[in-house]
Write a protein that holds these residues in place. Sequence first.
Motif, mmCIF file in Angstrom:
data_model
loop_
_atom_site.group_PDB
_atom_site.id
_atom_site.type_symbol
_atom_site.label_atom_id
_atom_site.label_comp_id
_atom_site.label_asym_id
_atom_site.label_seq_id
_atom_site.Cartn_x
_atom_site.Cartn_y
_atom_site.Cartn_z
ATOM 1 N N SER A 199 0.824 -1.216 0.000
ATOM 2 C CA SER A 199 0.000 0.000 0.000
ATOM 3 C C SER A 199 0.851 1.257 0.000
ATOM 4 O O SER A 199 1.878 1.343 0.668
ATOM 5 N N THR A 200 0.384 2.240 -0.784
ATOM 6 C CA THR A 200 0.964 3.582 -0.723
ATOM 7 C C THR A 200 0.015 4.412 0.144
ATOM 8 O O THR A 200 -0.923 3.859 0.736
ATOM 9 N N THR A 201 0.240 5.721 0.208
ATOM 10 C CA THR A 201 -0.632 6.553 1.040
ATOM 11 C C THR A 201 -2.085 6.340 0.616
ATOM 12 O O THR A 201 -2.401 6.315 -0.570
ATOM 13 N N ASN A 202 -2.931 6.124 1.599
ATOM 14 C CA ASN A 202 -4.318 5.763 1.285
ATOM 15 C C ASN A 202 -5.288 6.205 2.369
ATOM 16 O O ASN A 202 -4.871 6.616 3.457
ATOM 17 N N PRO A 243 -13.243 10.452 14.305
ATOM 18 C CA PRO A 243 -13.508 10.224 12.883
ATOM 19 C C PRO A 243 -13.430 8.746 12.530
ATOM 20 O O PRO A 243 -12.706 7.977 13.179
ATOM 21 N N SER A 244 -14.175 8.360 11.512
ATOM 22 C CA SER A 244 -14.180 6.938 11.147
ATOM 23 C C SER A 244 -13.081 6.611 10.142
ATOM 24 O O SER A 244 -12.769 5.439 9.932
ATOM 25 N N ASP A 245 -12.513 7.655 9.512
ATOM 26 C CA ASP A 245 -11.495 7.410 8.490
ATOM 27 C C ASP A 245 -10.274 8.294 8.710
ATOM 28 O O ASP A 245 -10.350 9.319 9.391
ATOM 29 N N ALA A 246 -9.194 7.874 8.101
ATOM 30 C CA ALA A 246 -7.965 8.671 8.169
ATOM 31 C C ALA A 246 -7.199 8.520 6.869
ATOM 32 O O ALA A 246 -7.413 7.564 6.121
ATOM 33 N N VAL A 247 -6.332 9.488 6.611
ATOM 34 C CA VAL A 247 -5.376 9.350 5.508
ATOM 35 C C VAL A 247 -4.078 8.909 6.159
ATOM 36 O O VAL A 247 -3.620 9.530 7.121
ATOM 37 N N THR A 248 -3.507 7.833 5.667
ATOM 38 C CA THR A 248 -2.260 7.355 6.260
ATOM 39 C C THR A 248 -1.206 7.066 5.199
ATOM 40 O O THR A 248 -1.531 6.598 4.105
ATOM 41 N N MET A 249 0.015 7.361 5.543
ATOM 42 C CA MET A 249 1.126 6.930 4.715
ATOM 43 C C MET A 249 0.994 5.414 4.577
ATOM 44 O O MET A 249 0.657 4.732 5.547
ATOM 45 N N GLY A 250 1.238 4.887 3.388
ATOM 46 C CA GLY A 250 1.096 3.444 3.202
ATOM 47 C C GLY A 250 2.300 2.681 3.726
ATOM 48 O O GLY A 250 3.325 3.269 4.068
ATOM 49 N N ILE A 251 2.150 1.359 3.780
ATOM 50 C CA ILE A 251 3.249 0.537 4.306
ATOM 51 C C ILE A 251 4.461 0.599 3.378
ATOM 52 O O ILE A 251 5.598 0.722 3.837
ATOM 53 N N SER A 252 4.225 0.581 2.069
ATOM 54 C CA SER A 252 5.389 0.632 1.171
ATOM 55 C C SER A 252 6.045 2.012 1.233
ATOM 56 O O SER A 252 7.257 2.134 1.086
ATOM 57 N N THR A 253 5.239 3.044 1.470
ATOM 58 C CA THR A 253 5.806 4.397 1.623
ATOM 59 C C THR A 253 6.721 4.421 2.849
ATOM 60 O O THR A 253 7.850 4.909 2.787
ATOM 61 N N ILE A 254 6.232 3.864 3.951
ATOM 62 C CA ILE A 254 7.015 3.832 5.193
ATOM 63 C C ILE A 254 8.302 3.029 4.971
ATOM 64 O O ILE A 254 9.392 3.438 5.373
ATOM 65 N N MET A 255 8.151 1.896 4.280
ATOM 66 C CA MET A 255 9.302 0.994 4.088
ATOM 67 C C MET A 255 10.395 1.597 3.205
ATOM 68 O O MET A 255 11.527 1.132 3.215
#
Length: 252
Positions: free
Chosen positions: A150-153, A176-188
């Motif tokens: 995953s990328t940012t999603n 809030p029920s949703d968030a924008v998060t940096m993805g796992i591949s982005t972090i990696m």
Amino acid sequence: MEIIEAKNYDEMSQKAAQLILTKVKQTPSLVLGLATGRTPVGTYLHLVKDYQEHQTSYRHVHTVNLDEYVGLGKENPTSYHTYMKEHLFNHIDIPNHQTHLPNGMATDLQGECQIYDELIENLGGIDLQILGIGVNGHIGFNEPGTSFSSTTNVVELTPSTRGKNACYFNNLSEVPSDAVTMGISTIMKSKQIVLLVSGMQKAHILYKLLSEPINEQIPASILKQHDNVIIIADNEALAVIRHNGSAAKTPR
Ligand code: F6R
């Protein structure tokens, strides 16, 4: 994966701050990935204290945060924008335009995710990413089951994460029920990652992360595939590992 042991929360925070300060001094134009939540509060406190005493400059640093809630504006007291200003940015000399968080108010959230990944790329990637971990193994808001690619999603927060974060809001329904998060591949893609783990409630997941094979049900387990990860954990967080035998014996 190196594990640095700390006596307690404050020692973990001091060690993390020291590591960040060393990097900022070595590379004044550092791209620093930051987290929110309870865990890094002490680290930021030590960075602010250092700034007051030694004026270590952040004038050329860029920061990129892991995540932001969908629907909370920058000025909302419970947004991560506000958290970062209150805990760090207002107290050091970093220019405001060099601090970056996802825009949870974007009308085109998918577009915002792409913009955020491009921003990180244009900055030359993250030099040092600070992470906390959820009791379910999440990093950023990448909940169990998230694809490692995953990328940012935009993610729907699990009931357990919303429940845990409810203490920052008036009640659960305001979380809030949703968030924008940096993805796992982005972090990696970060050149170096420092995972901070503190407290009894994190002892079980830290043990699982180290002892179980890499799998998407434990998002943080992917960190074992990165060649420059440091875990700074306090005694309480290390309790289950110590009880079950050395983490060094555990498979990748
Ligand atoms: C915060 C974040 C989360 C937290 C995690 C641990 O930006 O992305 O992954 O690091 O939920 O939270 P605390 O530190 O409050 O236990």
